[in-house]
Scaffold this motif. Sequence first.
Motif, PDB file in Angstrom:
ATOM      1  N   TRP A 346      -5.383  15.072  -5.971  1.00  0.00           N
ATOM      2  CA  TRP A 346      -4.258  15.723  -5.291  1.00  0.00           C
ATOM      3  C   TRP A 346      -4.013  17.069  -5.978  1.00  0.00           C
ATOM      4  N   ASN A 347      -3.744  18.068  -5.179  1.00  0.00           N
ATOM      5  CA  ASN A 347      -3.430  19.396  -5.727  1.00  0.00           C
ATOM      6  C   ASN A 347      -2.027  19.797  -5.311  1.00  0.00           C
ATOM      7  N   ARG A 348      -1.322  20.451  -6.205  1.00  0.00           N
ATOM      8  CA  ARG A 348       0.043  20.909  -5.913  1.00  0.00           C
ATOM      9  C   ARG A 348       0.064  21.644  -4.571  1.00  0.00           C
ATOM     10  N   GLY A 349       1.066  21.342  -3.768  1.00  0.00           N
ATOM     11  CA  GLY A 349       1.173  21.981  -2.454  1.00  0.00           C
ATOM     12  C   GLY A 349       0.776  21.040  -1.333  1.00  0.00           C
ATOM     13  N   GLU A 350      -0.059  20.039  -1.651  1.00  0.00           N
ATOM     14  CA  GLU A 350      -0.441  19.049  -0.634  1.00  0.00           C
ATOM     15  C   GLU A 350       0.699  18.039  -0.470  1.00  0.00           C
ATOM     16  N   PRO A 351       0.729  17.288   0.660  1.00  0.00           N
ATOM     17  CA  PRO A 351       1.793  16.282   0.840  1.00  0.00           C
ATOM     18  C   PRO A 351       1.836  15.317  -0.348  1.00  0.00           C
ATOM     19  N   LEU A 352       3.053  14.909  -0.698  1.00  0.00           N
ATOM     20  CA  LEU A 352       3.223  14.120  -1.933  1.00  0.00           C
ATOM     21  C   LEU A 352       2.643  12.718  -1.843  1.00  0.00           C
ATOM     22  N   ARG A 353       2.592  12.148  -0.630  1.00  0.00           N
ATOM     23  CA  ARG A 353       2.061  10.789  -0.520  1.00  0.00           C
ATOM     24  C   ARG A 353       0.617  10.774  -1.035  1.00  0.00           C
ATOM     25  N   GLY A 354       0.354   9.898  -1.968  1.00  0.00           N
ATOM     26  CA  GLY A 354      -0.989   9.853  -2.536  1.00  0.00           C
ATOM     27  C   GLY A 354      -1.138  10.698  -3.793  1.00  0.00           C
ATOM     28  N   SER A 355      -0.054  11.352  -4.202  1.00  0.00           N
ATOM     29  CA  SER A 355      -0.138  12.224  -5.380  1.00  0.00           C
ATOM     30  C   SER A 355       0.089  11.459  -6.680  1.00  0.00           C
ATOM     31  N   GLY A 356       0.742  10.298  -6.569  1.00  0.00           N
ATOM     32  CA  GLY A 356       1.170   9.598  -7.784  1.00  0.00           C
ATOM     33  C   GLY A 356       2.661   9.766  -8.013  1.00  0.00           C
ATOM     34  N   SER A 357       3.289  10.687  -7.276  1.00  0.00           N
ATOM     35  CA  SER A 357       4.751  10.779  -7.308  1.00  0.00           C
ATOM     36  C   SER A 357       5.273   9.641  -6.453  1.00  0.00           C
ATOM     37  N   PRO A 358       6.184   8.816  -6.977  1.00  0.00           N
ATOM     38  CA  PRO A 358       6.661   7.708  -6.148  1.00  0.00           C
ATOM     39  C   PRO A 358       7.406   8.231  -4.934  1.00  0.00           C
ATOM     40  N   THR A 359       7.122   7.682  -3.773  1.00  0.00           N
ATOM     41  CA  THR A 359       7.828   8.065  -2.555  1.00  0.00           C
ATOM     42  C   THR A 359       8.614   6.842  -2.078  1.00  0.00           C
ATOM     43  N   PRO A 360       9.691   7.054  -1.299  1.00  0.00           N
ATOM     44  CA  PRO A 360      10.533   5.921  -0.912  1.00  0.00           C
ATOM     45  C   PRO A 360       9.739   4.792  -0.254  1.00  0.00           C
ATOM     46  N   SER A 361       9.964   3.577  -0.722  1.00  0.00           N
ATOM     47  CA  SER A 361       9.243   2.437  -0.164  1.00  0.00           C
ATOM     48  C   SER A 361       9.927   1.129  -0.522  1.00  0.00           C
ATOM     49  N   LEU A 362       9.993   0.245   0.457  1.00  0.00           N
ATOM     50  CA  LEU A 362      10.505  -1.102   0.199  1.00  0.00           C
ATOM     51  C   LEU A 362       9.381  -2.129   0.330  1.00  0.00           C
ATOM     52  N   ALA A 363       8.145  -1.634   0.467  1.00  0.00           N
ATOM     53  CA  ALA A 363       7.011  -2.526   0.750  1.00  0.00           C
ATOM     54  C   ALA A 363       6.903  -3.650  -0.276  1.00  0.00           C
ATOM     55  N   ALA A 364       7.241  -3.336  -1.530  1.00  0.00           N
ATOM     56  CA  ALA A 364       7.067  -4.337  -2.586  1.00  0.00           C
ATOM     57  C   ALA A 364       7.915  -5.581  -2.332  1.00  0.00           C
ATOM     58  N   LEU A 365       8.992  -5.429  -1.558  1.00  0.00           N
ATOM     59  CA  LEU A 365       9.872  -6.584  -1.351  1.00  0.00           C
ATOM     60  C   LEU A 365       9.290  -7.581  -0.345  1.00  0.00           C
ATOM     61  N   GLY A 366       8.382  -7.119   0.522  1.00  0.00           N
ATOM     62  CA  GLY A 366       7.841  -7.966   1.582  1.00  0.00           C
ATOM     63  C   GLY A 366       7.051  -9.141   1.042  1.00  0.00           C
ATOM     64  N   VAL A 367       6.465  -8.986  -0.120  1.00  0.00           N
ATOM     65  CA  VAL A 367       5.569 -10.029  -0.639  1.00  0.00           C
ATOM     66  C   VAL A 367       6.280 -11.352  -0.881  1.00  0.00           C
ATOM     67  N   VAL A 368       7.601 -11.316  -0.970  1.00  0.00           N
ATOM     68  CA  VAL A 368       8.288 -12.583  -1.236  1.00  0.00           C
ATOM     69  C   VAL A 368       8.143 -13.556  -0.064  1.00  0.00           C
ATOM     70  N   ASP A 369       7.739 -13.036   1.095  1.00  0.00           N
ATOM     71  CA  ASP A 369       7.542 -13.926   2.237  1.00  0.00           C
ATOM     72  C   ASP A 369       6.114 -14.486   2.308  1.00  0.00           C
ATOM     73  N   TRP A 370       5.425 -14.436   1.207  1.00  0.00           N
ATOM     74  CA  TRP A 370       4.064 -14.983   1.074  1.00  0.00           C
ATOM     75  C   TRP A 370       3.943 -16.373   1.680  1.00  0.00           C
ATOM     76  N   LEU A 371       4.961 -17.208   1.458  1.00  0.00           N
ATOM     77  CA  LEU A 371       4.889 -18.582   1.953  1.00  0.00           C
ATOM     78  C   LEU A 371       5.463 -18.720   3.357  1.00  0.00           C
ATOM     79  N   GLY A 372       5.813 -17.629   3.985  1.00  0.00           N
ATOM     80  CA  GLY A 372       6.325 -17.689   5.353  1.00  0.00           C
ATOM     81  C   GLY A 372       7.795 -17.339   5.470  1.00  0.00           C
ATOM     82  N   GLY A 373       8.537 -17.417   4.397  1.00  0.00           N
ATOM     83  CA  GLY A 373       9.927 -16.992   4.395  1.00  0.00           C
ATOM     84  C   GLY A 373      10.872 -18.077   4.876  1.00  0.00           C
ATOM     85  N   PRO A 374      12.174 -17.978   4.577  1.00  0.00           N
ATOM     86  CA  PRO A 374      12.738 -16.889   3.782  1.00  0.00           C
ATOM     87  C   PRO A 374      12.343 -17.047   2.308  1.00  0.00           C
TER      88      PRO A 374
END
Length: 513
Positions: A346-374
């Motif tokens: 990634w080079n400065r000036g390119e979109p931040l996604r994929g740069s290593g700068s954390p971008t807003p995301s709640l994806a990590a919370l979804g994994v708790v439904d591994w067994l089907g939920g809740p």
Amino acid sequence: MIVLDPARLEAAMRRFAAIVGEDHVWRDDAARHGYKDAMAPRDAMSYAPRGAVAPANVEEVQAIVRVAGEMGIPLWPISRGKNFGYGGSAPRFGEVVMLDLVRMNRILEVNVEHGYVVLEPGVSFDDLYTYLVESRIPLWMSAAAHTWGSVLGNALERGVGYTPYGEHASKVCGLEVVTGTGELLRTGMGALDGARTWQMFPYGFGPSWDAAFMQSNFGIVTRMGLWLMPEPEHTLNLAMKFDRPEDLPLGVEALRPLKLDGTVQANPSFGNIIRNLAVRAPRSEYYQGTGPIPASVLDDARVRTGVGHWNFSIRLFGDKAINTINAEKVKRAFSALPYQFEVSEWNRGEPLRGSGSPTPSLAALGVVDWLGGPGGHLTFSPVSPFSGAEAWEQYTTIRGMYEDAGFDYYGGFTAGQRYLNHISMILFNRDDAEMTGRANALFSSLIETAARRGWGEYRTHTLFYDEVARTYGYNNGALRRWNETVKDAVDPHGIIAPGKMGIWPRAYREAQA
Ligand code: ADP
């Protein structure tokens, strides 16, 4: 346990309402139950507080603390209450009033020249990210796995992120704290009237107290200075997958010298196969049987989906020329392993996604439904020495215990400079009483087994504070007794988060004795 007298509580709540306004005080069941841990089993194991009060500024916090002290009403401070896996917004026990600091959400200062931010408890990672990006400020935050939580709350709990500033507690510089008597304290250089270096020199004059307010109940933090990383010119990511569980020790050994000498500044994390499968699909996509997923099924899923048995990436941040040289060094260090790195830049000036700068995301919370939920989860977090052999021993011991108890092992090792945080999650169905009972029993035996092996946890769920605190028992509990001595001195009414990290004020200790 000390139970709050209803009339006294009622009188205190009226006085709190006079401080913050009726709209910011709650006694109703819906609000009270809203503070329970959203990831805990749905039984009495997660406590609802007796009420909640949400101040708008530090003067209101001070006034609330003074009333609470006078009337003997314990307060449980939270910033945004998103400490999932470790109790979320829930208090240690129900006989408290939540001190919800979410309304105090100002970013008070961003200093670009000196690379720091001063913020209040209610500022989330999302808020800070948006502010920095929209104001075109060339500073990067480091964030937890999901970005909903409080920047301040996460640093106080010693959360980790994945940039070179990922050890959040080590980037804290200067706190403002309301003490147990309602007094206002500034740590470090902030104690000097008109201080010019509060967010620059972390130590101050005399004893340093910032760290004493982390994972503690010695005060209520109302303001924090935090160093931010200057945006790098370039980042270079080296991603690798291992096919076999037993490749972990070689990977750890390859990484250690690179962390030790500072070639790798961020905190790479070796995530196991289930950690990677769970972000793609629920467990039923891979296996319909009961008990832990058999090794052969996991291996088929690995081949089919293209994830590794261990997955990790080493991201280099800095000047392109230096990253290019360091990437060669990293490749040489891992050359004993039969895998190739997948490289992206990634080079400065390119979109931040994929740069290593954390971008807003709640994806990590979804994994708790591994067994089907809740779904819910409990996070077990022992620290491992940075050694292949020791990491392997810890991994096989803990994974074996998960599987013996009928759970899949979901985990990974995140590299600090001289240690590994071994973070695994017991994923369960919140409505299944049998399963949640098993999860709680497994958690207790993990604490005990780890302690016997000399592995301590760096953080734990509210429900297990006492159990973990007991394992730190050197010399007849000298550290616990020290903490209690400090607690009784700085919080004489015993009203700030009683029981946090197993530290109980005198009245509670006497009631339990
Ligand atoms: P986050 O939203 O970042 O996950 P939380 O608000 O859930 O953080 O806080 C986690 C824990 O940290 C709380 O239960 C509390 O014990 C402690 N804590 C959070 N904020 C403060 C604060 N401002 N002062 C003192 N302790 C705090």
